[in-house]
Enzyme design. Sequence first.
Site, PDB file in Angstrom:
ATOM      1  N   ASP A 143       0.877  -1.099  -0.174  1.00 25.83           N
ATOM      2  CA  ASP A 143       0.138   0.151   0.080  1.00 25.83           C
ATOM      3  C   ASP A 143       1.061   1.287  -0.140  1.00 25.83           C
ATOM      4  O   ASP A 143       2.107   0.969   0.329  1.00 25.83           O
ATOM      5  CB  ASP A 143      -0.896  -0.052   1.175  1.00 25.83           C
ATOM      6  CG  ASP A 143      -2.002  -1.047   1.342  1.00 25.83           C
ATOM      7  OD1 ASP A 143      -2.558  -1.276   0.224  1.00 25.83           O
ATOM      8  OD2 ASP A 143      -2.174  -1.610   2.417  1.00 25.83           O
ATOM      9  N   ASP A 177      -7.263  -1.468  -4.217  1.00 24.10           N
ATOM     10  CA  ASP A 177      -8.199  -1.051  -3.204  1.00 24.10           C
ATOM     11  C   ASP A 177      -9.111   0.028  -3.799  1.00 24.10           C
ATOM     12  O   ASP A 177     -10.332   0.133  -3.578  1.00 24.10           O
ATOM     13  CB  ASP A 177      -7.535  -0.425  -1.818  1.00 24.10           C
ATOM     14  CG  ASP A 177      -6.532  -1.631  -1.265  1.00 24.10           C
ATOM     15  OD1 ASP A 177      -7.060  -2.760  -1.582  1.00 24.10           O
ATOM     16  OD2 ASP A 177      -5.731  -1.186  -0.548  1.00 24.10           O
TER      17      ASP A 177
END
Length: 211
Positions: A143, A177
């Site tokens: 991420d 995401d």
Amino acid sequence: MSLKKAYLIVFIILLVDQVSKLYIKTNFVLGEEIKVFDWFRIHFIENEGMAWGTKIPGDYGKLFLTLFRIVAVFGIGYWLWDSVRKHSSNYLIVAVALILAGAFGNIIDSVFYGVIFNDSHHAASTLFSDNPYGTWFHGKVVDMLYFPIWKGTLPEWLPFVGGNYFTFFNAIFNIADMAISTGVGILIVFNKRAFGTTNKEEVATNEETAA
């Protein structure tokens, strides 16, 4: 929308997602941050692949999660194919394509990253390292997108949280995401259009006209 166009959406999202992750993994140390704007940072973290960094406890928790997500991707892939076959709304097809791309993107991390990268704790990782940090199906999801739009102390008069330091928005996520969230958002906000019969009616009309 044709299946070819739907797959093109999936491919583009996957490509952008994986290129961004490979760049971060091979150029950033874990926890490193670059300030782009006051409200946008590139901040490298890794997680087990569940929301908010949570994980399933136990030696086989990560394996179970990865296998479950692989099964889910096959189900979403069938949903996409079936939606195109039934001439469903473009809203639905685009939404499912985004969800499929996002789920597939994070599965790639979980399945492969543990065996093709070394860890990122003290230096940027090396692709196809001789000293990988994990095993098959036990990779960590990369991420990097961080949007701390507002930081400050909440007013004392707010119940329960008053006086606490708060960051909005404090989640760190990736392109995959974003694709999943956008797809789910389309299904929620445009629910009637997504699950309506617009495309079916148009197809029937075109067939009648052609006849």
